[in-house]
Every structure is written in structure tokens, then in C-alpha cells.
Design a protein around this motif. Structure first.
Motif, PDB file in Angstrom:
ATOM      1  N   ASP A 139      -0.328   9.346  -2.187  1.00 32.63           N
ATOM      2  CA  ASP A 139       0.223   8.296  -3.043  1.00 32.63           C
ATOM      3  C   ASP A 139      -0.540   6.990  -2.885  1.00 32.63           C
ATOM      4  O   ASP A 139      -0.609   6.182  -3.821  1.00 32.63           O
ATOM      5  CB  ASP A 139       1.700   8.063  -2.717  1.00 32.63           C
ATOM      6  N   LYS A 140      -1.114   6.787  -1.718  1.00 31.46           N
ATOM      7  CA  LYS A 140      -1.890   5.576  -1.459  1.00 31.46           C
ATOM      8  C   LYS A 140      -3.388   5.803  -1.685  1.00 31.46           C
ATOM      9  O   LYS A 140      -3.990   5.213  -2.580  1.00 31.46           O
ATOM     10  CB  LYS A 140      -1.631   5.110  -0.014  1.00 31.46           C
ATOM     11  N   TRP A 141      -4.003   6.677  -0.897  1.00 31.25           N
ATOM     12  CA  TRP A 141      -5.460   6.756  -0.858  1.00 31.25           C
ATOM     13  C   TRP A 141      -6.064   7.667  -1.922  1.00 31.25           C
ATOM     14  O   TRP A 141      -7.072   7.322  -2.546  1.00 31.25           O
ATOM     15  CB  TRP A 141      -5.924   7.184   0.530  1.00 31.25           C
ATOM     16  N   LEU A 142      -5.480   8.838  -2.134  1.00 30.83           N
ATOM     17  CA  LEU A 142      -6.048   9.733  -3.142  1.00 30.83           C
ATOM     18  C   LEU A 142      -5.945   9.107  -4.525  1.00 30.83           C
ATOM     19  O   LEU A 142      -6.869   9.208  -5.335  1.00 30.83           O
ATOM     20  CB  LEU A 142      -5.324  11.090  -3.117  1.00 30.83           C
ATOM     21  N   LYS A 143      -4.845   8.453  -4.786  1.00 38.56           N
ATOM     22  CA  LYS A 143      -4.687   7.788  -6.082  1.00 38.56           C
ATOM     23  C   LYS A 143      -5.768   6.726  -6.271  1.00 38.56           C
ATOM     24  O   LYS A 143      -6.348   6.601  -7.367  1.00 38.56           O
ATOM     25  CB  LYS A 143      -3.298   7.157  -6.176  1.00 38.56           C
ATOM     26  N   GLU A 144      -6.073   5.974  -5.230  1.00 38.84           N
ATOM     27  CA  GLU A 144      -7.119   4.950  -5.324  1.00 38.84           C
ATOM     28  C   GLU A 144      -8.491   5.579  -5.553  1.00 38.84           C
ATOM     29  O   GLU A 144      -9.310   5.050  -6.305  1.00 38.84           O
ATOM     30  CB  GLU A 144      -7.132   4.086  -4.052  1.00 38.84           C
ATOM     31  N   THR A 202     -12.692  15.531  -1.168  1.00 46.72           N
ATOM     32  CA  THR A 202     -11.732  14.709  -0.450  1.00 46.72           C
ATOM     33  C   THR A 202     -10.478  15.534  -0.158  1.00 46.72           C
ATOM     34  O   THR A 202     -10.404  16.701  -0.509  1.00 46.72           O
ATOM     35  CB  THR A 202     -11.376  13.448  -1.262  1.00 46.72           C
ATOM     36  N   HIS A 203      -9.515  14.895   0.496  1.00 51.23           N
ATOM     37  CA  HIS A 203      -8.301  15.600   0.895  1.00 51.23           C
ATOM     38  C   HIS A 203      -7.054  14.895   0.379  1.00 51.23           C
ATOM     39  O   HIS A 203      -7.017  13.666   0.265  1.00 51.23           O
ATOM     40  CB  HIS A 203      -8.214  15.706   2.420  1.00 51.23           C
ATOM     41  N   PHE A 204      -6.051  15.682   0.094  1.00 46.45           N
ATOM     42  CA  PHE A 204      -4.729  15.192  -0.275  1.00 46.45           C
ATOM     43  C   PHE A 204      -4.177  14.330   0.856  1.00 46.45           C
ATOM     44  O   PHE A 204      -3.572  13.284   0.633  1.00 46.45           O
ATOM     45  CB  PHE A 204      -3.840  16.412  -0.529  1.00 46.45           C
ATOM     46  N   HIS A 205      -4.413  14.763   2.072  1.00 44.87           N
ATOM     47  CA  HIS A 205      -3.970  14.064   3.281  1.00 44.87           C
ATOM     48  C   HIS A 205      -5.184  13.894   4.177  1.00 44.87           C
ATOM     49  O   HIS A 205      -5.891  14.850   4.462  1.00 44.87           O
ATOM     50  CB  HIS A 205      -2.886  14.884   3.984  1.00 44.87           C
ATOM     51  N   ARG A 217     -13.769   3.336   1.495  1.00 41.59           N
ATOM     52  CA  ARG A 217     -13.211   2.856   2.756  1.00 41.59           C
ATOM     53  C   ARG A 217     -11.713   3.093   2.841  1.00 41.59           C
ATOM     54  O   ARG A 217     -10.973   2.837   1.898  1.00 41.59           O
ATOM     55  CB  ARG A 217     -13.504   1.363   2.935  1.00 41.59           C
ATOM     56  N   ILE A 218     -11.292   3.596   3.989  1.00 41.01           N
ATOM     57  CA  ILE A 218      -9.865   3.776   4.264  1.00 41.01           C
ATOM     58  C   ILE A 218      -9.565   3.090   5.594  1.00 41.01           C
ATOM     59  O   ILE A 218     -10.099   3.480   6.626  1.00 41.01           O
ATOM     60  CB  ILE A 218      -9.472   5.265   4.330  1.00 41.01           C
ATOM     61  N   ALA A 219      -8.773   2.068   5.534  1.00 41.01           N
ATOM     62  CA  ALA A 219      -8.422   1.309   6.736  1.00 41.01           C
ATOM     63  C   ALA A 219      -7.036   1.739   7.197  1.00 41.01           C
ATOM     64  O   ALA A 219      -6.066   1.633   6.449  1.00 41.01           O
ATOM     65  CB  ALA A 219      -8.452  -0.182   6.444  1.00 41.01           C
ATOM     66  N   ARG A 220      -6.948   2.220   8.432  1.00 42.98           N
ATOM     67  CA  ARG A 220      -5.661   2.728   8.930  1.00 42.98           C
ATOM     68  C   ARG A 220      -4.565   1.661   8.885  1.00 42.98           C
ATOM     69  O   ARG A 220      -3.403   1.978   8.618  1.00 42.98           O
ATOM     70  CB  ARG A 220      -5.834   3.245  10.365  1.00 42.98           C
ATOM     71  N   LEU A 227      -6.555  10.544  16.186  1.00 44.35           N
ATOM     72  CA  LEU A 227      -6.945  11.433  15.101  1.00 44.35           C
ATOM     73  C   LEU A 227      -7.890  10.694  14.144  1.00 44.35           C
ATOM     74  O   LEU A 227      -7.536   9.627  13.634  1.00 44.35           O
ATOM     75  CB  LEU A 227      -5.708  11.904  14.325  1.00 44.35           C
ATOM     76  N   PRO A 228      -9.065  11.231  13.888  1.00 40.21           N
ATOM     77  CA  PRO A 228      -9.988  10.556  12.972  1.00 40.21           C
ATOM     78  C   PRO A 228      -9.518  10.680  11.529  1.00 40.21           C
ATOM     79  O   PRO A 228      -8.887  11.672  11.150  1.00 40.21           O
ATOM     80  CB  PRO A 228     -11.300  11.319  13.180  1.00 40.21           C
ATOM     81  N   ILE A 229      -9.791   9.675  10.732  1.00 33.45           N
ATOM     82  CA  ILE A 229      -9.576   9.782   9.293  1.00 33.45           C
ATOM     83  C   ILE A 229     -10.782  10.522   8.725  1.00 33.45           C
ATOM     84  O   ILE A 229     -11.925  10.106   8.901  1.00 33.45           O
ATOM     85  CB  ILE A 229      -9.435   8.393   8.651  1.00 33.45           C
ATOM     86  N   ILE A 230     -10.540  11.636   8.059  1.00 36.22           N
ATOM     87  CA  ILE A 230     -11.629  12.484   7.591  1.00 36.22           C
ATOM     88  C   ILE A 230     -12.163  11.978   6.260  1.00 36.22           C
ATOM     89  O   ILE A 230     -11.448  11.951   5.247  1.00 36.22           O
ATOM     90  CB  ILE A 230     -11.155  13.949   7.445  1.00 36.22           C
ATOM     91  N   LEU A 231     -13.422  11.581   6.245  1.00 31.43           N
ATOM     92  CA  LEU A 231     -14.094  11.097   5.046  1.00 31.43           C
ATOM     93  C   LEU A 231     -15.424  11.823   4.896  1.00 31.43           C
ATOM     94  O   LEU A 231     -16.274  11.755   5.781  1.00 31.43           O
ATOM     95  CB  LEU A 231     -14.338   9.589   5.134  1.00 31.43           C
ATOM     96  N   ILE A 232     -15.600  12.516   3.788  1.00 33.81           N
ATOM     97  CA  ILE A 232     -16.839  13.238   3.522  1.00 33.81           C
ATOM     98  C   ILE A 232     -17.735  12.342   2.663  1.00 33.81           C
ATOM     99  O   ILE A 232     -17.280  11.826   1.637  1.00 33.81           O
ATOM    100  CB  ILE A 232     -16.562  14.559   2.774  1.00 33.81           C
TER     101      ILE A 232
END
Length: 208
Positions: free
Chosen positions: A131-136, A112-115, A10-13, A28-33
Motif C-alpha cells: 500500500d505504501k511502497w509498491l504503489k509508489e 520488485t516485491h509485494f512485500h 529509494r525505500i527508507a525504513r 532484516l534487509p530491505i530487498i531492492l533489485i
């Protein structure tokens, strides 16, 4: 045997970094595969950023159940393009491979994506997202994944700078046409380096 349906990471904007320029761009959608459904995740594939042009295929695929959505996106975008680049490289260099090994990427990879937000010339990627989401994501999966495939220089630089990431990493050029020169290097050293990376990836796939 009942197979439990895996959830998205889960990624919450609203929890994105405050100074991220994409935080308020709700158009812009948050891209999640979706992650692998019937198999354990063994490989993490990281590409830099989805583009605005990717949104249409992403929205189309999102109409389907996660497993089918994942299959559509893998076949239409980066994962298949990567397999195609590797196959062409090996054919050109007379390297015999079993493509079934490479297509294990379809089964056991979390892409997944870097951004995470789509980018274009006006909306450029920022490493604040990584720094926030990819690390998690990496922390959450580090006990089960065997290797990280890093596509492109930006992903490579970020991974190298994060000293705490000890998972086996393979740095490859992004499979887009803009990087053809990196897939067909003229210098012998660069050619041998790429060949060794591809060999390592195939060996990892064989062991899975």
C-alpha cells in the motif's frame, strides 16, 4: 554515448507505515533489485515476498556493481524460474516459442516485491508494505512500462483492488514448486486460461 547509471527506487525504513510489524526489524534487509541498466524498463515483475533464505544470495550479489548484481539475482531466482516454467509448459503442450523473446525479460524488466522485507514463519508478509511502497513504484514507472506480470494470488488480488492501475496485467502462478498444480492444471478451462496468458506475455516480449 555515455550511459547514465540508474538509481535504486529509494525505500527508507523510517518512512514505512507506523503499524508495519517490520518497521523496527533492522536485522532484516530491505530487498531492492537494481532496475535495467542499459535498457528502458518495459515490464514490471511483481512477486510476493523474498524469504529469509533469499538473504544470503542477495548479500552475495550486493558485493557487485548494480548491473552484475541484477544479473546474478535474475539468474538465481524468480525471473529465471518463471522463464523455465513457461518454457517447460510450452514444450509439454507442443507450443513453439523463441526463447530469445522470453529472455527479453532479463533486459527490460524491473523486478520488485509485494512485500520488501524477508519473511519466514515468524515474520509474515503484510499488504501495508504494498500500500505504501509498491504503489509508489507503479506510479513512478507507469508512463514507461507496457505490462505488469503479477505472480501469485496475493499480488493479483492487490492489483485488482487498486482500480487506478490501468496498465496491461498478466496474472501467472508463482514459479515455485509449491504451485506446480497451477502450472499443470487438469481442468480444460484453467489450462486454456494459462495458455492464453503465456501467449499474451510472449506477444508483449516480441513487441519490445
Amino acid at each position: 554515448m555515455t550511459i547514465k547509471k540508474k538509481k535504486y527506487i529509494r525505500i527508507a525504513r523510517e518512512k514505512c507505515p507506523e503499524d508495519c510489524p517490520f518497521k523496527e526489524k533492522n536485522n532484516l534487509p530491505i530487498i531492492l533489485i537494481p532496475p535495467p541498466y542499459r535498457y528502458r524498463t518495459k515490464i514490471l515483475l511483481i512477486s510476493r515476498d523474498p524469504t529469509i533464505d533469499f538473504v544470503s544470495i542477495y548479500n552475495y550479489a550486493a558485493r557487485y556493481k548494480p548491473d552484475e548484481m541484477r544479473r546474478i539475482l535474475f539468474s538465481a531466482a524468480i525471473p529465471f524460474s518463471l522463464i523455465l516454467k513457461i518454457t517447460k509448459f510450452c514444450k509439454r503442450k507442443n507450443i513453439e516459442i523463441d526463447t530469445d523473446d522470453l529472455f527479453k525479460i532479463f533486459k527490460v524488466t524491473y523486478w520488485t516485491h509485494f512485500h520488501k522485507c524477508p519473511t519466514d514463519e515468524k515474520n509474515k508478509f503484510t499488504k501495508k508494505c504494498a500500500d505504501k511502497w509498491l504503489k509508489e513504484e507503479i506510479i513512478k514507472m507507469q508512463k514507461q512500462i507496457k505490462a505488469i506480470i503479477c505472480l501469485g494470488k496475493d499480488v493479483e488480488k492487490w492489483i485488482i483492488e487498486n482500480k487506478s492501475i490501468s496498465i496491461d496485467r498478466i496474472y501467472l502462478p508463482h514459479p515455485s514448486g509449491a504451485n506446480n498444480a497451477e502450472w499443470y492444471p487438469k481442468k480444460t478451462k484453467d489450462l486454456k486460461d494459462l495458455q492464453q496468458k503465456i501467449k499474451r506475455l510472449i506477444e508483449i516480449c516480441q513487441r519490445i
